[in-house]
Design an enzyme around this catalytic site. Structure first.
Site, PDB file in Angstrom:
ATOM      1  N   ASP A 237       0.854  -1.183   0.000  1.00 39.94           N
ATOM      2  CA  ASP A 237       0.000   0.000   0.000  1.00 39.94           C
ATOM      3  C   ASP A 237       0.887   1.229   0.000  1.00 39.94           C
ATOM      4  O   ASP A 237       1.979   1.224   0.581  1.00 39.94           O
ATOM      5  CB  ASP A 237      -0.905   0.008   1.232  1.00 39.94           C
ATOM      6  CG  ASP A 237      -1.981  -1.066   1.178  1.00 39.94           C
ATOM      7  OD1 ASP A 237      -2.422  -1.408   0.070  1.00 39.94           O
ATOM      8  OD2 ASP A 237      -2.390  -1.542   2.251  1.00 39.94           O
TER       9      ASP A 237
ATOM     10  N   ASP B 297      -6.858  -1.456  -4.575  1.00 39.17           N
ATOM     11  CA  ASP B 297      -7.908  -1.149  -3.604  1.00 39.17           C
ATOM     12  C   ASP B 297      -8.860  -0.088  -4.151  1.00 39.17           C
ATOM     13  O   ASP B 297     -10.075  -0.173  -3.954  1.00 39.17           O
ATOM     14  CB  ASP B 297      -7.302  -0.650  -2.299  1.00 39.17           C
ATOM     15  CG  ASP B 297      -6.402  -1.661  -1.616  1.00 39.17           C
ATOM     16  OD1 ASP B 297      -6.599  -2.876  -1.816  1.00 39.17           O
ATOM     17  OD2 ASP B 297      -5.488  -1.232  -0.884  1.00 39.17           O
TER      18      ASP B 297
END
Length: 166
Positions: A127, A145
């Site tokens: 991330d 995401d």
């Protein structure tokens, strides 16, 4: 051949929807390669007053759900991603002519596969997008995401439109 594509409910558009999912996967993986090459774990660079680029490793799911588990979650999420890939591909084949629905599924598919690739290669998801305001930080996320989230919103929108028409 045209009869078979028509009978499958949009199979003639399957390539389009899988191509879109592939674009999401490539964009997701490209950005993660950039992060891995330019950031150490925990590095953070401010971009604006509300946006940072960071490097975070997420062994869990959304919002680090199950991140503290003993490691079994890696294979659970890989398996879940594989099942979702098969299910979504079948749905795209059957409903490829429903543009908004198929667009939503393609985004979810691309995002799911992007994160499964991370789990297989690294054991965690990379991330790197961090949004914050007034000391509040939203959990870090990535392109995959984002695609999954946009796809989910589009699915809800598609269903609301379908209910209103019915």
């Amino acid at each position: 051949m045209a009869t078979k594509a028509k009978a499958s409910g949009g199979g003639n558009k399957l390539g389009l929807w899988l191509g879109l999912a592939l674009i999401v996967i490539l964009l997701d993986q490209f950005t993660k390669v950039l992060i891995l090459g330019n950031f150490q774990l925990g590095d953070s660079r401010s971009v604006t007053g509300f946006f940072n680029v960071v490097r975070v490793h997420n062994t869990g799911a959304a919002f680090s759900f199950l991140a503290g588990a003993a490691g079994w979650q890696r294979w659970f999420f890989v398996g879940l991603g594989a099942v979702a890939t098969v299910f979504i591909t079948v749905m795209l084949r059957r409903h490829g002519q429903q543009t908004l629905f198929a667009l939503a599924l393609s985004l979810i598919l691309g995002g799911a596969i992007g994160n499964v690739i991370d789990r297989l290669l690294h054991g965690y998801v990379i991330d790197f997008i961090q949004v914050h305001s007034s000391g509040w930080y939203f959990p870090s996320f990535n392109i995959a995401d984002s695609a999954i989230s946009v796809g989910a919103v589009l699915l809800i929108w598609d269903e609301i439109r379908r209910v209103r028409r019915g």
